[in-house]
Design a protein around this motif. Structure first.
Motif, PDB file in Angstrom:
ATOM      1  N   TRP A  18       0.827  -1.206   0.000  1.00 45.81           N
ATOM      2  CA  TRP A  18       0.000   0.000   0.000  1.00 45.81           C
ATOM      3  C   TRP A  18       0.862   1.258   0.000  1.00 45.81           C
ATOM      4  O   TRP A  18       0.477   2.295  -0.559  1.00 45.81           O
ATOM      5  CB  TRP A  18      -0.956  -0.009   1.189  1.00 45.81           C
ATOM      6  N   TYR A  19       2.045   1.154   0.624  1.00 45.46           N
ATOM      7  CA  TYR A  19       3.000   2.269   0.552  1.00 45.46           C
ATOM      8  C   TYR A  19       3.466   2.462  -0.896  1.00 45.46           C
ATOM      9  O   TYR A  19       3.541   3.590  -1.401  1.00 45.46           O
ATOM     10  CB  TYR A  19       4.202   1.999   1.455  1.00 45.46           C
ATOM     11  N   VAL A  20       3.782   1.350  -1.565  1.00 42.52           N
ATOM     12  CA  VAL A  20       4.196   1.422  -2.963  1.00 42.52           C
ATOM     13  C   VAL A  20       3.083   2.041  -3.806  1.00 42.52           C
ATOM     14  O   VAL A  20       3.336   2.893  -4.666  1.00 42.52           O
ATOM     15  CB  VAL A  20       4.562   0.020  -3.502  1.00 42.52           C
ATOM     16  N   LEU A  21       1.852   1.615  -3.560  1.00 41.16           N
ATOM     17  CA  LEU A  21       0.718   2.189  -4.282  1.00 41.16           C
ATOM     18  C   LEU A  21       0.642   3.698  -4.061  1.00 41.16           C
ATOM     19  O   LEU A  21       0.388   4.464  -4.998  1.00 41.16           O
ATOM     20  CB  LEU A  21      -0.579   1.517  -3.836  1.00 41.16           C
ATOM     21  N   ALA A  22       0.870   4.136  -2.812  1.00 43.71           N
ATOM     22  CA  ALA A  22       0.819   5.573  -2.516  1.00 43.71           C
ATOM     23  C   ALA A  22       1.897   6.331  -3.280  1.00 43.71           C
ATOM     24  O   ALA A  22       1.626   7.388  -3.882  1.00 43.71           O
ATOM     25  CB  ALA A  22       0.969   5.800  -1.013  1.00 43.71           C
ATOM     26  N   ILE A  23       3.129   5.815  -3.276  1.00 47.09           N
ATOM     27  CA  ILE A  23       4.223   6.493  -3.973  1.00 47.09           C
ATOM     28  C   ILE A  23       3.953   6.562  -5.476  1.00 47.09           C
ATOM     29  O   ILE A  23       4.135   7.606  -6.121  1.00 47.09           O
ATOM     30  CB  ILE A  23       5.559   5.774  -3.703  1.00 47.09           C
ATOM     31  N   LEU A  24       3.507   5.438  -6.041  1.00 50.33           N
ATOM     32  CA  LEU A  24       3.237   5.413  -7.479  1.00 50.33           C
ATOM     33  C   LEU A  24       2.055   6.307  -7.844  1.00 50.33           C
ATOM     34  O   LEU A  24       2.026   6.899  -8.928  1.00 50.33           O
ATOM     35  CB  LEU A  24       2.985   3.980  -7.939  1.00 50.33           C
ATOM     36  N   THR A  25       1.072   6.409  -6.946  1.00 49.39           N
ATOM     37  CA  THR A  25      -0.068   7.296  -7.191  1.00 49.39           C
ATOM     38  C   THR A  25       0.368   8.761  -7.174  1.00 49.39           C
ATOM     39  O   THR A  25      -0.072   9.563  -8.004  1.00 49.39           O
ATOM     40  CB  THR A  25      -1.170   7.054  -6.154  1.00 49.39           C
ATOM     41  N   ILE A  26       1.252   9.111  -6.240  1.00 54.62           N
ATOM     42  CA  ILE A  26       1.765  10.488  -6.200  1.00 54.62           C
ATOM     43  C   ILE A  26       2.582  10.786  -7.452  1.00 54.62           C
ATOM     44  O   ILE A  26       2.470  11.868  -8.045  1.00 54.62           O
ATOM     45  CB  ILE A  26       2.606  10.711  -4.926  1.00 54.62           C
ATOM     46  N   ALA A  27       3.391   9.811  -7.882  1.00 55.02           N
ATOM     47  CA  ALA A  27       4.179  10.001  -9.107  1.00 55.02           C
ATOM     48  C   ALA A  27       3.270  10.214 -10.309  1.00 55.02           C
ATOM     49  O   ALA A  27       3.504  11.089 -11.151  1.00 55.02           O
ATOM     50  CB  ALA A  27       5.093   8.797  -9.334  1.00 55.02           C
ATOM     51  N   GLN A  28       2.209   9.414 -10.380  1.00 59.12           N
ATOM     52  CA  GLN A  28       1.283   9.556 -11.500  1.00 59.12           C
ATOM     53  C   GLN A  28       0.465  10.843 -11.383  1.00 59.12           C
ATOM     54  O   GLN A  28       0.008  11.383 -12.393  1.00 59.12           O
ATOM     55  CB  GLN A  28       0.365   8.330 -11.578  1.00 59.12           C
ATOM     56  N   THR A  29       0.288  11.347 -10.168  1.00 59.87           N
ATOM     57  CA  THR A  29      -0.356  12.642  -9.990  1.00 59.87           C
ATOM     58  C   THR A  29       0.501  13.747 -10.598  1.00 59.87           C
ATOM     59  O   THR A  29      -0.020  14.675 -11.234  1.00 59.87           O
ATOM     60  CB  THR A  29      -0.600  12.926  -8.500  1.00 59.87           C
ATOM     61  N   PHE A  90      13.653   7.553 -13.734  1.00 63.63           N
ATOM     62  CA  PHE A  90      14.155   8.332 -14.867  1.00 63.63           C
ATOM     63  C   PHE A  90      13.031   9.104 -15.554  1.00 63.63           C
ATOM     64  O   PHE A  90      13.160  10.302 -15.840  1.00 63.63           O
ATOM     65  CB  PHE A  90      14.839   7.400 -15.874  1.00 63.63           C
ATOM     66  N   ALA A  91      11.916   8.423 -15.837  1.00 67.06           N
ATOM     67  CA  ALA A  91      10.807   9.066 -16.539  1.00 67.06           C
ATOM     68  C   ALA A  91      10.235  10.219 -15.725  1.00 67.06           C
ATOM     69  O   ALA A  91       9.976  11.312 -16.249  1.00 67.06           O
ATOM     70  CB  ALA A  91       9.722   8.038 -16.852  1.00 67.06           C
ATOM     71  N   LEU A  92      10.024   9.993 -14.425  1.00 65.99           N
ATOM     72  CA  LEU A  92       9.477  11.024 -13.545  1.00 65.99           C
ATOM     73  C   LEU A  92      10.365  12.258 -13.521  1.00 65.99           C
ATOM     74  O   LEU A  92       9.883  13.399 -13.625  1.00 65.99           O
ATOM     75  CB  LEU A  92       9.306  10.452 -12.135  1.00 65.99           C
ATOM     76  N   SER A  93      11.660  12.061 -13.387  1.00 60.54           N
ATOM     77  CA  SER A  93      12.592  13.193 -13.356  1.00 60.54           C
ATOM     78  C   SER A  93      12.581  13.953 -14.670  1.00 60.54           C
ATOM     79  O   SER A  93      12.592  15.199 -14.689  1.00 60.54           O
ATOM     80  CB  SER A  93      14.010  12.691 -13.053  1.00 60.54           C
ATOM     81  N   ALA A  94      12.548  13.214 -15.779  1.00 60.06           N
ATOM     82  CA  ALA A  94      12.624  13.846 -17.096  1.00 60.06           C
ATOM     83  C   ALA A  94      11.383  14.657 -17.417  1.00 60.06           C
ATOM     84  O   ALA A  94      11.477  15.798 -17.901  1.00 60.06           O
ATOM     85  CB  ALA A  94      12.861  12.773 -18.168  1.00 60.06           C
ATOM     86  N   TRP A  95      10.178  14.086 -17.166  1.00 61.79           N
ATOM     87  CA  TRP A  95       8.974  14.856 -17.542  1.00 61.79           C
ATOM     88  C   TRP A  95       8.783  16.067 -16.620  1.00 61.79           C
ATOM     89  O   TRP A  95       8.268  17.095 -17.048  1.00 61.79           O
ATOM     90  CB  TRP A  95       7.746  13.967 -17.632  1.00 61.79           C
ATOM     91  N   SER A  96       9.205  15.947 -15.379  1.00 62.95           N
ATOM     92  CA  SER A  96       9.069  17.071 -14.451  1.00 62.95           C
ATOM     93  C   SER A  96       9.991  18.219 -14.851  1.00 62.95           C
ATOM     94  O   SER A  96       9.593  19.397 -14.844  1.00 62.95           O
ATOM     95  CB  SER A  96       9.385  16.611 -13.021  1.00 62.95           C
ATOM     96  N   LEU A 185      10.279  16.371  -9.326  1.00 58.78           N
ATOM     97  CA  LEU A 185      11.714  16.392  -9.069  1.00 58.78           C
ATOM     98  C   LEU A 185      12.012  16.086  -7.602  1.00 58.78           C
ATOM     99  O   LEU A 185      13.025  15.443  -7.286  1.00 58.78           O
ATOM    100  CB  LEU A 185      12.293  17.757  -9.454  1.00 58.78           C
ATOM    101  N   LEU A 186      11.137  16.516  -6.703  1.00 60.25           N
ATOM    102  CA  LEU A 186      11.317  16.225  -5.278  1.00 60.25           C
ATOM    103  C   LEU A 186      10.985  14.773  -4.944  1.00 60.25           C
ATOM    104  O   LEU A 186      11.603  14.170  -4.056  1.00 60.25           O
ATOM    105  CB  LEU A 186      10.445  17.164  -4.443  1.00 60.25           C
ATOM    106  N   LEU A 187      10.012  14.201  -5.663  1.00 58.07           N
ATOM    107  CA  LEU A 187       9.566  12.836  -5.368  1.00 58.07           C
ATOM    108  C   LEU A 187      10.524  11.765  -5.898  1.00 58.07           C
ATOM    109  O   LEU A 187      10.634  10.684  -5.312  1.00 58.07           O
ATOM    110  CB  LEU A 187       8.177  12.603  -5.969  1.00 58.07           C
ATOM    111  N   ALA A 188      11.214  12.039  -6.989  1.00 57.23           N
ATOM    112  CA  ALA A 188      12.032  11.020  -7.656  1.00 57.23           C
ATOM    113  C   ALA A 188      13.010  10.299  -6.726  1.00 57.23           C
ATOM    114  O   ALA A 188      13.101   9.062  -6.771  1.00 57.23           O
ATOM    115  CB  ALA A 188      12.774  11.646  -8.843  1.00 57.23           C
ATOM    116  N   PRO A 189      13.748  11.005  -5.849  1.00 56.57           N
ATOM    117  CA  PRO A 189      14.661  10.269  -4.958  1.00 56.57           C
ATOM    118  C   PRO A 189      13.927   9.327  -3.995  1.00 56.57           C
ATOM    119  O   PRO A 189      14.429   8.224  -3.706  1.00 56.57           O
ATOM    120  CB  PRO A 189      15.375  11.388  -4.186  1.00 56.57           C
TER     121      PRO A 189
END
Length: 428
Positions: A18-29, A90-96, A185-189
């Motif tokens: 569920w933690y993974v789901l939360a992180i991935l949901t924030i990334a997709q947000t 990589f994708a998250l950092s690049a699109w941000s 950019l803040l979430l990627a790490p």
């Protein structure tokens, strides 16, 4: 083929999933914010650079959708073969970063290049995230998990239009792009250092590993029942839904004399808050219905989902044809509630039918078609119809035209259900 229904071990048995789901949901947000922000700033960008409706439609649709589509299949191929956590970071950092840089554009062509860069990078978001989630959640919770993950679309739209509207008024449209890029950019790490790569296929029945070349993998994918119809359906739905959400603020400003912040608030509530509620409810409801029927049934699940785009189209057509502003807003709220509701059930069917060795490619094929045709065509089509009709109701006519594609999408989902049922392969 039997479909498994529960967690099978490892991290998936714990609350960590569920933690993974939360992180991935924030990334997709962050994906949703960066994709949607262009819809808020179309008017001020057009005024500053002297652009036509068709040019703005190209920036909102084709400039993003075509590069996204070209990158989708390579990303999907990589998702099925390489470390997904690294690809996602990589994708998250690049699109941000690309979104933030859009704040420095000097005209139509530099904005087009910036949106193209966002599109290329965001092509990696959905196949990577959905593949990871499918290895953390079995079919008994998969529609719910994907429904929660798709909250990102509504939340991203809400943040883009609500917070972005305030930023545009106070600081200008350029700072809206900069602000949109910072969260990713803040979430990627956090994503890279705290999300663990799960064992591929641990939630599904055993399947043969495939090292076949890309062309053979595509052939295998489209041989799966219902996949072709589902991809065509989502492409049609994307044409209507993305086009409508992109131009809604302009519709409210032009046809009903709303201020830009007020129009942004309406879109944020309709496609953000209510869209999130509808998506979550549909995903949870699909899992509940399947549980009562004895297990996950792809044919029944996608058939139920086929009604959603049909109802969305009706609500959208009523909204743009209403003379009264309050009535138009009421129908927009209904359309927004329904707009993302098909995602959880339909994508749960796609990743299950595709199987663990092809699901990254399957989601990428959906995203490629939906963005190349749906996103690219939808925003441009509305802008073109607006130019042709002219006047304050030109955008309304454009949105009404785009809604016809949602009607086609619902019909195609019903055909997908029929094909899956006839195959008799996926009954649990």
């Amino acid at each position: 083929m039997q479909v498994t229904t529960g967690a099978t071990g490892g991290a998936a048995q714990t609350g960590y999933r569920w933690y993974v789901l939360a992180i991935l949901t924030i990334a997709q947000t962050c994906h949703g914010i960066d994709r949607a922000i262009i819809g808020l700033v179309l008017q001020p960008v057009g005024q500053e650079f002297g652009l036509t409706g068709a040019q703005l439609g190209l920036l909102a649709g084709v400039a993003y959708g075509v590069p996204f589509a070209l990158a989708a299949i390579p990303f999907g191929y990589a998702v099925d073969r390489y470390n997904r956590k690294t690809l996602m970071t990589f994708a998250l950092s690049a699109w941000s970063a690309a979104t933030a840089l859009c704040g420095a554009v000097t005209g139509f062509w530099t904005m087009l290049a910036g949106r193209a860069a966002v599109g290329v990078a965001e092509a990696g978001g959905s196949p990577t995230g959905m593949s990871l989630l499918s290895d953390y959640f079995g079919t008994d919770k998969r529609s719910t998990a994907i429904g929660i993950w798709y909250l990102s679309s509504g939340i991203g739209t809400a943040v883009a239009f609500f917070v972005g509207g305030w930023i545009v008024v106070e600081y200008g449209w350029r700072w809206a792009f900069v602000a949109a890029g910072i969260p990713g950019l803040l979430l990627a790490p956090f994503l890279f250092f705290t999300v663990r790569e799960p064992k591929r296929g641990q939630q599904d029945a055993a399947q043969d590993q495939s090292d076949a070349p890309l062309t053979e993998r595509l052939r295998l994918l489209f041989a799966r029942p219902g996949i072709g119809y589902a991809i065509a359906a989502i492409t049609c739905i994307a044409t209507g839904i993305y086009g409508m959400s992109t131009w809604l603020a302009s519709f409210l400003v032009n046809s009903h004399a709303f201020s830009l912040p007020k129009a942004g608030l309406v879109v944020a509530i309709a496609y953000g808050i209510l869209g999130s509620v509808g998506g979550l409810a549909a995903g949870w409801g699909a899992d509940r219905i399947n549980a009562k029927r004895g297990g996950f049934d792809p044919a029944h699940t996608v058939f139920l989902a086929s009604a959603i785009p049909l109802l969305t189209a009706i609500a959208g057509l009523l909204a743009v044809s209403a003379d009264d502003a309050s009535l138009a807003v009421a129908f927009l709220m209904v359309a927004g509630l329904l707009s993302a509701s098909y995602n959880g059930p339909v994508y749960a069917v796609i990743v299950t039918v595709a199987g663990p060795q092809l699901r990254g490619l399957a989601v990428s094929a959906v995203q490629m078609s939906a963005n190349l045709i749906g996103v690219g065509l939808g925003a441009w089509l509305i802008g073109k119809v607006s130019d042709m009709v002219g006047g304050k109701d030109g955008v309304a006519w454009g949105i009404g035209t785009a809604m016809l594609f949602c009607l086609a999408g619902g019909t195609l989902l019903a055909l997908a259900s029929r094909q899956i049922k006839k195959s008799n392969q996926y009954r649990s």
